[in-house]
Scaffold this active site. Structure first.
Site, PDB file in Angstrom:
ATOM      1  N   LYS A   1      26.239  36.163   3.102  1.00  0.00           N
ATOM      2  CA  LYS A   1      26.086  37.400   2.348  1.00  0.00           C
ATOM      3  C   LYS A   1      27.428  38.086   2.304  1.00  0.00           C
ATOM      4  O   LYS A   1      28.082  38.254   3.341  1.00  0.00           O
ATOM      5  CB  LYS A   1      25.041  38.296   3.067  1.00  0.00           C
ATOM      6  CG  LYS A   1      24.774  39.605   2.363  1.00  0.00           C
ATOM      7  CD  LYS A   1      23.639  39.455   1.372  1.00  0.00           C
ATOM      8  CE  LYS A   1      23.604  40.567   0.349  1.00  0.00           C
ATOM      9  NZ  LYS A   1      24.505  40.359  -0.811  1.00  0.00           N
TER      10      LYS A   1
ATOM     11  N   GLN B   1      33.361  39.906   7.238  1.00  0.00           N
ATOM     12  CA  GLN B   1      31.981  40.102   6.812  1.00  0.00           C
ATOM     13  C   GLN B   1      30.997  39.540   7.830  1.00  0.00           C
ATOM     14  O   GLN B   1      29.919  40.093   8.050  1.00  0.00           O
ATOM     15  CB  GLN B   1      31.785  39.403   5.451  1.00  0.00           C
ATOM     16  CG  GLN B   1      30.518  39.777   4.739  1.00  0.00           C
ATOM     17  CD  GLN B   1      30.645  41.081   3.958  1.00  0.00           C
ATOM     18  OE1 GLN B   1      31.638  41.309   3.304  1.00  0.00           O
ATOM     19  NE2 GLN B   1      29.639  41.927   4.034  1.00  0.00           N
TER      20      GLN B   1
ATOM     21  N   LYS C   1      30.680  42.115  10.524  1.00  0.00           N
ATOM     22  CA  LYS C   1      30.086  43.322   9.943  1.00  0.00           C
ATOM     23  C   LYS C   1      28.585  43.136   9.762  1.00  0.00           C
ATOM     24  O   LYS C   1      27.778  43.982  10.133  1.00  0.00           O
ATOM     25  CB  LYS C   1      30.737  43.576   8.573  1.00  0.00           C
ATOM     26  CG  LYS C   1      30.189  44.768   7.838  1.00  0.00           C
ATOM     27  CD  LYS C   1      30.711  44.848   6.417  1.00  0.00           C
ATOM     28  CE  LYS C   1      32.213  44.690   6.364  1.00  0.00           C
ATOM     29  NZ  LYS C   1      32.764  45.008   5.046  1.00  0.00           N
TER      30      LYS C   1
ATOM     31  N   LYS D   1      32.125  35.454   1.336  1.00  0.00           N
ATOM     32  CA  LYS D   1      32.827  36.307   0.370  1.00  0.00           C
ATOM     33  C   LYS D   1      33.317  35.416  -0.754  1.00  0.00           C
ATOM     34  O   LYS D   1      33.503  34.208  -0.554  1.00  0.00           O
ATOM     35  CB  LYS D   1      34.016  36.980   1.064  1.00  0.00           C
ATOM     36  CG  LYS D   1      34.527  38.218   0.359  1.00  0.00           C
ATOM     37  CD  LYS D   1      33.742  39.465   0.709  1.00  0.00           C
ATOM     38  CE  LYS D   1      34.166  40.614  -0.167  1.00  0.00           C
ATOM     39  NZ  LYS D   1      33.564  41.889   0.254  1.00  0.00           N
TER      40      LYS D   1
ATOM     41  N   GLY E   1      28.676  42.889  -5.151  1.00  0.00           N
ATOM     42  CA  GLY E   1      29.925  43.343  -5.770  1.00  0.00           C
ATOM     43  C   GLY E   1      31.011  43.605  -4.742  1.00  0.00           C
ATOM     44  O   GLY E   1      30.785  43.595  -3.538  1.00  0.00           O
ATOM     45  N   ASP E   2      32.203  43.835  -5.227  1.00  0.00           N
ATOM     46  CA  ASP E   2      33.353  44.276  -4.419  1.00  0.00           C
ATOM     47  C   ASP E   2      34.346  44.823  -5.446  1.00  0.00           C
ATOM     48  O   ASP E   2      33.932  45.215  -6.558  1.00  0.00           O
ATOM     49  CB  ASP E   2      33.934  43.090  -3.606  1.00  0.00           C
ATOM     50  CG  ASP E   2      34.974  43.532  -2.571  1.00  0.00           C
ATOM     51  OD1 ASP E   2      34.577  44.090  -1.544  1.00  0.00           O
ATOM     52  OD2 ASP E   2      36.188  43.350  -2.797  1.00  0.00           O
TER      53      ASP E   2
ATOM     54  N   THR F   1      27.907  52.306   0.445  1.00  0.00           N
ATOM     55  CA  THR F   1      29.105  52.092   1.276  1.00  0.00           C
ATOM     56  C   THR F   1      29.774  53.433   1.574  1.00  0.00           C
ATOM     57  O   THR F   1      30.119  53.735   2.723  1.00  0.00           O
ATOM     58  CB  THR F   1      30.079  51.117   0.591  1.00  0.00           C
ATOM     59  OG1 THR F   1      29.345  49.960   0.209  1.00  0.00           O
ATOM     60  CG2 THR F   1      31.196  50.729   1.519  1.00  0.00           C
TER      61      THR F   1
ATOM     62  N   ASN G   1      34.055  52.591  -6.513  1.00  0.00           N
ATOM     63  CA  ASN G   1      32.694  52.793  -6.003  1.00  0.00           C
ATOM     64  C   ASN G   1      32.691  53.440  -4.617  1.00  0.00           C
ATOM     65  O   ASN G   1      32.008  54.444  -4.387  1.00  0.00           O
ATOM     66  CB  ASN G   1      31.972  51.435  -5.972  1.00  0.00           C
ATOM     67  CG  ASN G   1      30.627  51.533  -5.275  1.00  0.00           C
ATOM     68  OD1 ASN G   1      30.512  51.297  -4.083  1.00  0.00           O
ATOM     69  ND2 ASN G   1      29.608  51.940  -6.000  1.00  0.00           N
TER      70      ASN G   1
ATOM     71  N   SER H   1      22.306  46.224   0.844  1.00  0.00           N
ATOM     72  CA  SER H   1      22.037  44.969   0.131  1.00  0.00           C
ATOM     73  C   SER H   1      20.916  44.209   0.835  1.00  0.00           C
ATOM     74  O   SER H   1      20.045  43.617   0.187  1.00  0.00           O
ATOM     75  CB  SER H   1      23.294  44.089   0.100  1.00  0.00           C
ATOM     76  OG  SER H   1      24.141  44.469  -0.960  1.00  0.00           O
TER      77      SER H   1
END
Ligand code: NDP
Length: 446
Positions: A91, A112, A115, A127, A166-167, A211, A242, A378
Site C-alpha cells: 500500500k 511507507q 509508516k 510506492k 495518490g502522492d 494527511t 493536497n 486509505s
C-alpha cells in the site's frame, strides 16, 4: 555512528543500490534507531531479518508510451516498488514528477513500510510513480498518460495484492482515470484496488483532508506535552498541494495563524493569515501558482526562490517534498524560536536538520508518523469498500483522530522505553520496525 552489527548491513545497501542517495538516507535513519533494539532484543538481528527488510520484495520498471495533443509520441518511465507485504497488501501512493527515479520510489516505499505498520492496520508497504511531468498538460493528455500507465501497472495490482493511492502530482482526477482503465481491463468493479477515489464511486470521506488533518492532530498532541496548543500560534506550511492545504485548514480551525506557504517557484507571506478559500480556488480549481495568490491579495508578499524557513514562526510544517528543509534552515528556525516541527511531507528535513531540532529540544514529528493519516484513511477506505459501506465525515474523522493520537502515544512510549524520551524519530522507527519484524519472523524465511 551505526551499531557495529548494522554497519555491514548498511555497507551492503550502499553497494547494491549505488547512486540511490535518498534511499540510502532513509535506510540510514532507520538503522540508526535500531542499535538500541538489537542490544535489547538480539533475536531481531537473526536470520538476516534486517537485511531482508532493506531489500524490496519486488521492483517493477516499465515503459509508458502515450500520445500528446500534437500527435507526438512521448515516452516516460513507470515504477512500482512492492517493498514489504508482511502486514498486508502493498500500500502506498503514486508520484508523477519529473524528478522521480528508482531510488526516489525505493526510499518512499521503505518509509511507507514502517509508516503503515505504525497505523496498526493490515497494510504492507509500496510506492510507485513516473517521471511524467503533469504541469502544463491538458486533461486529455493526463488521461492518456494515466491509461497507458495503468495498462502495464494493472497486471501487478489487486485488492489483496497491491493497492496504490495518490502522492505528488496524483490526485482525484488521476485516480479516476486509472481506476477507469483498470475496470475496463479487468471487467471487474474492484473498488479496493485503488484508494483516493471520488466520493460517488467508492471513495472515503476525509481521504482528501486526511494527511494534512492527521499531521495537525499529531503536532497538537506533541504540543500538549509542553502544555500548549495551536491556538494563537504562528505557523508556516511549505507547499500548496493536497497536504499543505488541509494542514492549513485544520491549523486554522484550531485557532492557529498560518502566515506562509509555497510552491517550487517561491513562497508567499501574509502576516494576518493565509486566505484559505482563495488559495483553494487558485490551487485546486485553477491549478495556478502561489504567485497568483500574492497578486490577488494586498497584504501578501511573494518571495521568488526564497527560503520559507526564514519566516519566524512557532510551528513549521514542511509539506512539499524530500530534503526541502536543510541544516541551515533548521538553525534559522531554531534561532527564531520554533517550538515544534511536524513533517507533512516524506523526509522533508535533511539528517542535519533533524539533528539540529532534536539537539535544540524542538518537538520534532517525523513524516512516517506525522503524515500517516493519509494512508490510515486509505485503509479506512478499503474497509468501507470491503463491507460496501460509506461512513459519515464525522465518523471517519473521529477514527482518523484516534489513529493519530495512538500513533503519537505509541511513538512517545517507545522513545521512553528505549531511553530517549521525546525522540519521536526513534519512537517511530522502533515501533514500526518491531511490528514488521514480528510478522516476518512468524512467516519464516520468505
Ligand atoms: P501535491 O502534488 O498535491 O503538492 C505538492 C506541493 O509541493 C506543491 O505545492 C509543489 O509545488 C510542491 N513541491 C513539489 N516538489 C517540489 C520541489 N522539488 N521543490 C519545492 N516544492 C515542491 O502533493 P502532496 O501534497 O500530495 O504531497 C506533498 C508531500 O506529502 C510529498 O512528500 C508526499 O510524499 C507527502 N505525502 C502525501 C500524502 C497524500 O496523502 N497526498 C500522504 C503522505 C505523505 P509545485 O506545484 O511548484 O510543484
Amino acid at each position: 555512528m551505526l551499531d557495529e552489527k548494522l554497519e555491514p548491513i548498511y555497507a551492503d545497501v550502499l553497494r547494491r543500490n549505488a547512486g540511490e542517495e535518498e534511499f540510502h538516507q532513509a535506510v540510514h535513519e532507520v538503522l540508526d534507531s535500531l542499535g538500541a533494539v538489537i542490544a535489547k532484543h538480539p533475536h531481531y538481528a537473526e536470520n538476516a531479518l534486517i537485511e531482508r527488510i532493506c531489500e524490496p520484495e519486488r521492483q517493477i520498471i516499465f515503459r509508458v508510451p502515450w500520445v500528446d495533443d500534437r500527435g507526438q509520441v512521448q515516452i516516460n518511465r513507470g515504477f512500482r516498488v512492492q517493498f514489504n507485504s508482511a502486514l498486508g497488501p502493498y500500500k502506498g501512493g503514486l508520484r508523477f514528477h519529473p524528478s522521480v527515479l528508482l531510488g526516489t520510489i525505493k526510499f518512499l516505499g521503505f518509509e511507507q513500510t514502517f509508516k503503515n505498520a505504525l497505523t496498526g492496520m493490515p497494510i504492507g508497504g509500496g510506492k510507485g510513480g513516473s517521471d511524467f511531468d503533469p504541469k502544463g498538460r491538458s486533461d486529455a493528455e493526463i488521461m492518456r498518460f494515466c491509461q497507458s500507465f495503468m495498462t502495464e501497472l494493472g497486471r501487478h495490482l489487486g485488492e489483496y495484492t497491491d493497492v496504490p493511492a495518490g502522492d505528488i502530482g496524483v490526485g482525484g482526477r488521476e485516480i479516476g482515470y486509472m481506476f477507469g482503465q483498470y475496470k475496463r481491463m479487468t471487467n471487474r468493479y474492484e473498488s479496493g484496488v485503488l484508494t483516493g477515489k471520488g466520493l460517488t464511486w467508492g471513495g472515503s470521506r476525509v481521504r482528501t483532508e486526511a494527511t494534512g488533518y492527521g499531521a495537525v492532530y499529531f503536532v497538537e498532541r506533541m504540543l500538549r506535552r509542553r502544555s500548549t496548543q495551536f491556538d494563537g500560534k504562528k505557523v508556516i506550511v511549505s507547499g500548496a498541494g493536497n497536504v499543505a492545504i488541509y494542514t492549513i485548514e485544520k491549523v486554522q480551525k484550531l485557532g492557529g495563524r498560518v502566515i506562509a506557504c509555497s510552491d517550487s517557484n517561491g513562497y508567499v507571506v501574509e502576516e494576518s493569515g493565509i486566505d484559505l478559500a482563495l488559495l483553494k480556488e487558485i490551487k485546486e480549481r485553477k491549478r495556478g501558482r502561489v504567485s497568483d495568490y500574492a497578486m490577488a491579495r494586498k497584504g501578501a508578499t511573494y518571495v521568488p526562490n526564497g527560503r520559507i524557513w526564514d519566516v519566524p514562526a512557532d510551528v513549521a510544517m514542511p509539506s512539499a517534498t524530500q530534503n526541502e528543509l536543510t541544516g541551515a534552515d533548521a538553525k534559522t528556525l531554531v534561532r527564531n524560536g520554533v517550538l515544534a516541527v511536524g513533517e507533512g511531507a516524506n523526509m522533508p528535513c535533511t539528517p542535519e536538520a533533524v539533528r539540529t531540532f532534536i539537539d535544540a529540544n524542538v518537538l520534532f514529528g517525523p513524516g512516517k508518523a506525522t503524515n500517516a493519516g493519509g494512508v490510515a484513511t486509505s485503509a479506512l477506505e478499503m474497509q468501507q469498500n470491503a463491507s460496501r459501506d460509506s461512513w459519515s465525515f464525522e465518523t471517519t474523522e473521529e477514527k482518523l483522530r484516534t489513529i493519530m493520537h495512538s500513533i503519537h502515544d505509541n511513538c512517545a512510549q517507545t522513545a521512553d522505553e528505549y531511553g530517549s524520551p521525546g525522540n519521536y524519530v526513534l519512537g517511530a522507527n522502533v515501533t514500526g520496525f518491531i511490528r514488521v519484524a514480528e510478522a516476518m519472523q512468524a512467516m519464516g524465511v520468505v
